[in-house]
Motif scaffolding. Structure first.
Motif, PDB file in Angstrom:
ATOM      1  N   UNK A  90      35.443  38.549  46.020  1.00 49.93           N
ATOM      2  CA  UNK A  90      35.305  40.009  45.984  1.00 49.93           C
ATOM      3  C   UNK A  90      36.586  40.648  46.496  1.00 49.93           C
ATOM      4  N   UNK A  91      37.164  41.540  45.699  1.00 51.24           N
ATOM      5  CA  UNK A  91      38.318  42.323  46.125  1.00 51.24           C
ATOM      6  C   UNK A  91      37.928  43.793  46.055  1.00 51.24           C
ATOM      7  N   UNK A  92      38.453  44.581  46.978  1.00 54.24           N
ATOM      8  CA  UNK A  92      38.048  45.988  47.046  1.00 54.24           C
ATOM      9  C   UNK A  92      39.241  46.868  47.370  1.00 54.24           C
ATOM     10  N   UNK A  93      39.146  48.111  46.929  1.00 55.86           N
ATOM     11  CA  UNK A  93      40.188  49.086  47.198  1.00 55.86           C
ATOM     12  C   UNK A  93      40.805  49.637  45.933  1.00 55.86           C
ATOM     13  N   UNK A  94      41.714  50.605  46.076  1.00 56.20           N
ATOM     14  CA  UNK A  94      42.298  51.284  44.907  1.00 56.20           C
ATOM     15  C   UNK A  94      43.013  50.349  43.936  1.00 56.20           C
ATOM     16  N   UNK A  95      43.521  49.213  44.419  1.00 54.91           N
ATOM     17  CA  UNK A  95      44.250  48.288  43.555  1.00 54.91           C
ATOM     18  C   UNK A  95      43.371  47.138  43.045  1.00 54.91           C
ATOM     19  N   UNK A  96      42.075  47.208  43.309  1.00 55.01           N
ATOM     20  CA  UNK A  96      41.185  46.102  42.938  1.00 55.01           C
ATOM     21  C   UNK A  96      41.170  45.865  41.435  1.00 55.01           C
ATOM     22  N   UNK A  97      41.107  46.937  40.647  1.00 54.43           N
ATOM     23  CA  UNK A  97      41.084  46.778  39.192  1.00 54.43           C
ATOM     24  C   UNK A  97      42.393  46.199  38.678  1.00 54.43           C
ATOM     25  N   UNK A  98      43.497  46.523  39.342  1.00 58.03           N
ATOM     26  CA  UNK A  98      44.787  45.946  38.972  1.00 58.03           C
ATOM     27  C   UNK A  98      44.752  44.434  39.175  1.00 58.03           C
ATOM     28  N   UNK A  99      44.173  44.004  40.298  1.00 58.35           N
ATOM     29  CA  UNK A  99      44.074  42.571  40.554  1.00 58.35           C
ATOM     30  C   UNK A  99      43.174  41.899  39.521  1.00 58.35           C
ATOM     31  N   UNK A 100      42.076  42.558  39.154  1.00 61.60           N
ATOM     32  CA  UNK A 100      41.200  41.997  38.121  1.00 61.60           C
ATOM     33  C   UNK A 100      41.935  41.877  36.795  1.00 61.60           C
ATOM     34  N   UNK A 117      42.677  54.417  35.077  1.00 58.21           N
ATOM     35  CA  UNK A 117      42.895  53.199  34.307  1.00 58.21           C
ATOM     36  C   UNK A 117      44.343  52.912  33.985  1.00 58.21           C
ATOM     37  N   UNK A 118      45.276  53.821  34.354  1.00 57.12           N
ATOM     38  CA  UNK A 118      46.675  53.648  33.966  1.00 57.12           C
ATOM     39  C   UNK A 118      47.297  52.398  34.590  1.00 57.12           C
ATOM     40  N   UNK A 119      47.194  52.251  35.900  1.00 56.24           N
ATOM     41  CA  UNK A 119      47.839  51.101  36.539  1.00 56.24           C
ATOM     42  C   UNK A 119      47.222  49.768  36.093  1.00 56.24           C
ATOM     43  N   UNK A 120      45.888  49.662  35.941  1.00 53.98           N
ATOM     44  CA  UNK A 120      45.344  48.423  35.373  1.00 53.98           C
ATOM     45  C   UNK A 120      45.831  48.148  33.953  1.00 53.98           C
ATOM     46  N   UNK A 121      45.996  49.190  33.150  1.00 54.47           N
ATOM     47  CA  UNK A 121      46.535  49.011  31.801  1.00 54.47           C
ATOM     48  C   UNK A 121      47.950  48.434  31.856  1.00 54.47           C
ATOM     49  N   UNK A 122      48.789  48.998  32.710  1.00 59.09           N
ATOM     50  CA  UNK A 122      50.157  48.501  32.849  1.00 59.09           C
ATOM     51  C   UNK A 122      50.167  47.068  33.379  1.00 59.09           C
ATOM     52  N   UNK A 123      49.245  46.766  34.300  1.00 59.44           N
ATOM     53  CA  UNK A 123      49.170  45.414  34.852  1.00 59.44           C
ATOM     54  C   UNK A 123      48.788  44.406  33.776  1.00 59.44           C
ATOM     55  N   UNK A 124      47.826  44.774  32.933  1.00 59.13           N
ATOM     56  CA  UNK A 124      47.408  43.873  31.854  1.00 59.13           C
ATOM     57  C   UNK A 124      48.549  43.634  30.874  1.00 59.13           C
ATOM     58  N   UNK A 140      47.247  57.912  27.086  1.00 57.04           N
ATOM     59  CA  UNK A 140      47.635  59.307  26.898  1.00 57.04           C
ATOM     60  C   UNK A 140      48.494  59.801  28.058  1.00 57.04           C
ATOM     61  N   UNK A 141      48.082  59.513  29.287  1.00 56.08           N
ATOM     62  CA  UNK A 141      48.855  60.003  30.428  1.00 56.08           C
ATOM     63  C   UNK A 141      50.107  59.150  30.636  1.00 56.08           C
ATOM     64  N   UNK A 142      50.038  57.870  30.291  1.00 53.28           N
ATOM     65  CA  UNK A 142      51.196  57.000  30.461  1.00 53.28           C
ATOM     66  C   UNK A 142      52.217  57.136  29.355  1.00 53.28           C
ATOM     67  N   UNK A 143      51.758  57.485  28.145  1.00 47.90           N
ATOM     68  CA  UNK A 143      52.670  57.692  27.033  1.00 47.90           C
ATOM     69  C   UNK A 143      53.610  56.526  26.810  1.00 47.90           C
ATOM     70  N   UNK A 144      54.889  56.825  26.831  1.00 50.50           N
ATOM     71  CA  UNK A 144      55.903  55.806  26.545  1.00 50.50           C
ATOM     72  C   UNK A 144      55.978  54.743  27.633  1.00 50.50           C
ATOM     73  N   UNK A 145      55.453  55.037  28.822  1.00 55.63           N
ATOM     74  CA  UNK A 145      55.385  53.990  29.848  1.00 55.63           C
ATOM     75  C   UNK A 145      54.506  52.840  29.356  1.00 55.63           C
TER      76      UNK A 145
END
Length: 400
Positions: A90-100, A117-124, A140-145
């Motif tokens: 179990x991982x918890x916190x704002x970066x948990x989805x990034x770790x998943x 969902x932006x940072x998890x998208x970039x992580x994937x 949409x919010x990340x655009x060219x990133x």
């Protein structure tokens, strides 16, 4: 060989349907990680143990203990003897989805809601795996990133409209495409004038005529903000100008999108309005999963109707186009302000028309500030624009 899948937003509408697809096809998929906000610990625990996942991620650190207790309770309920089954990490916190999202796998399905969902998208994307993207907001919010971080073909759209476009484009030369046509059901208030929308309640806005979706996207469909976001999404996914992307109202939602070619022909993708189909396609891409949904019954009399979009009663698509054409952090501002306004509408603090009206004010103010609007597109500038837009939207809601 089974595809290993990480599902972000597992307790939401997309996530629960994705797990149903996985459960129906155990020879094709296995789930290795789940991520959720933490508002439904019992459901998350049940999903984790039923699919024997290795990692469970919870965004709310305060919910970690509840999820841990729910995991033990669910294990007991399922009759797990001590030591027979492993409790997931179990991982918890704002970066948990990034770790998943970074869990070793073949496909990450991002079914989260909103710009979180932006940072998890970039992580994937960074890991190089296939990203089955239902979280349109991150693109949409990340655009060219986001598009710049993706390898060719790495992002597989899960929105039904963009899945339809991707299907219709397979085997076609992109130079032969004249325009993309995205269909919209029109939502529950199709045909109403602006004045007739003044007293709409959240319950009415949640009663979508053809789709069974989560609350945010359902209300976004009622305002047509969702369709505006999808126009930006289509532009980014398929690298095509906004002047070549149209929206047409199709009440039965059987035709999900169309591609018009330079010779005057049009390719149509049609299927029942069931999200399991684009979800399964996203997980298995480029293959198809047999028997996901029953096909259309062509033995019954069928009529397809299409209507022009009423920009006067529903100006959200036009507003989204302007944000998308300006680019930079404007789409992030549009999305952030809308998320705040939808929450305010559900809470009874904002009327239905006030959603798009307030978003329009926030966006106009952003575009009129050259120092802010013309800032370079970076993760930091996106997050800052998101925060500023939310604060301004909340202030405007309070003033109303």
């Amino acid at each position: 060989m089974r595809k290993r899948v990480a599902i972000l937003g597992s307790t939401g509408s997309i996530g629960t349907q994705a797990l149903e697809v996985v459960a129906a096809n155990p020879d094709r998929f296995e789930v290795v990680a789940l991520a959720a906000g933490g508002n439904d610990p019992a459901l998350l625990a049940r999903q984790a143990l039923e699919h024997e996942v290795a990692v469970v991620a919870v965004a709310k650190a305060s919910a970690a203990q509840d999820v841990q207790l729910a995991l033990y309770a669910e294990a007991q309920r399922q009759g797990f003897s001590e030591g027979d089954h492993r409790i997931p990490r179990l991982v918890a916190g704002p970066q948990a989805a990034v770790e998943a999202a970074r869990t070793p796998c073949d496909v990450v399905l991002n079914g989260m809601t909103g710009s979180v969902g932006l940072e998890p998208t970039l992580a994937a994307l960074e890991t190089g795996v296939t990203l089955a993207l239902a979280n349109k907001e991150s693109l949409i919010v990340g655009g060219e990133l986001v598009t710049g971080a993706a390898k060719p073909g790495q992002i597989v759209p899960v929105d039904s409209e963009h899945s339809a476009l991707a299907q219709a484009l397979r085997g076609e030369r992109f130079g032969d495409v004249s325009r993309l046509v995205i269909t919209a059901s029109g939502g529950p208030f199709r045909g109403r004038t602006r004045d007739e929308l003044a007293d709409i309640t959240p319950e009415q806005a949640m009663a979508h005529p053809t789709w069974d979706m989560g609350p945010v996207i359902t209300i976004n469909s009622a305002t047509l903000v969702n369709k505006g976001l999808e126009v930006i999404e289509a532009h980014l996914l398929f690298d095509i100008g906004f002047d070549r992307i149209d929206v047409v109202v199709h009440p039965t939602s059987v035709v999900h999108s169309m591609i018009e070619f330079v010779d005057g022909s049009t390719m149509v993708q049609a299927s029942p309005p069931d999200m399991k189909l684009p979800i399964a396609l996203g997980l298995a891409w480029p293959e198809r999963v047999p028997g996901v949904v029953p096909p259309c019954d062509w033995t019954e009399p069928t009529a397809w109707e299409f209507f022009p979009l009423d920009d006067t009663a529903f100006p959200a698509v036009r507003m989204a186009r302007s944000a998308g054409e300006f680019g930079r952090t404007a789409p992030a501002v549009l999305n952030a302000a809308n998320e705040v306004c939808v929450d305010a509408f559900v809470a009874g603090d904002l009327d239905f028309l006030g959603i798009v009206d307030t978003v329009g004010v926030v966006l106009e103010e952003h575009l009129s500030d050259p120092d802010v609007a013309h800032a370079d597109l970076t993760l930091a500038s996106v997050l800052e624009a998101d925060t500023r837009a939310r604060e301004r939207a909340r202030a405007l809601v309070e003033s109303r």
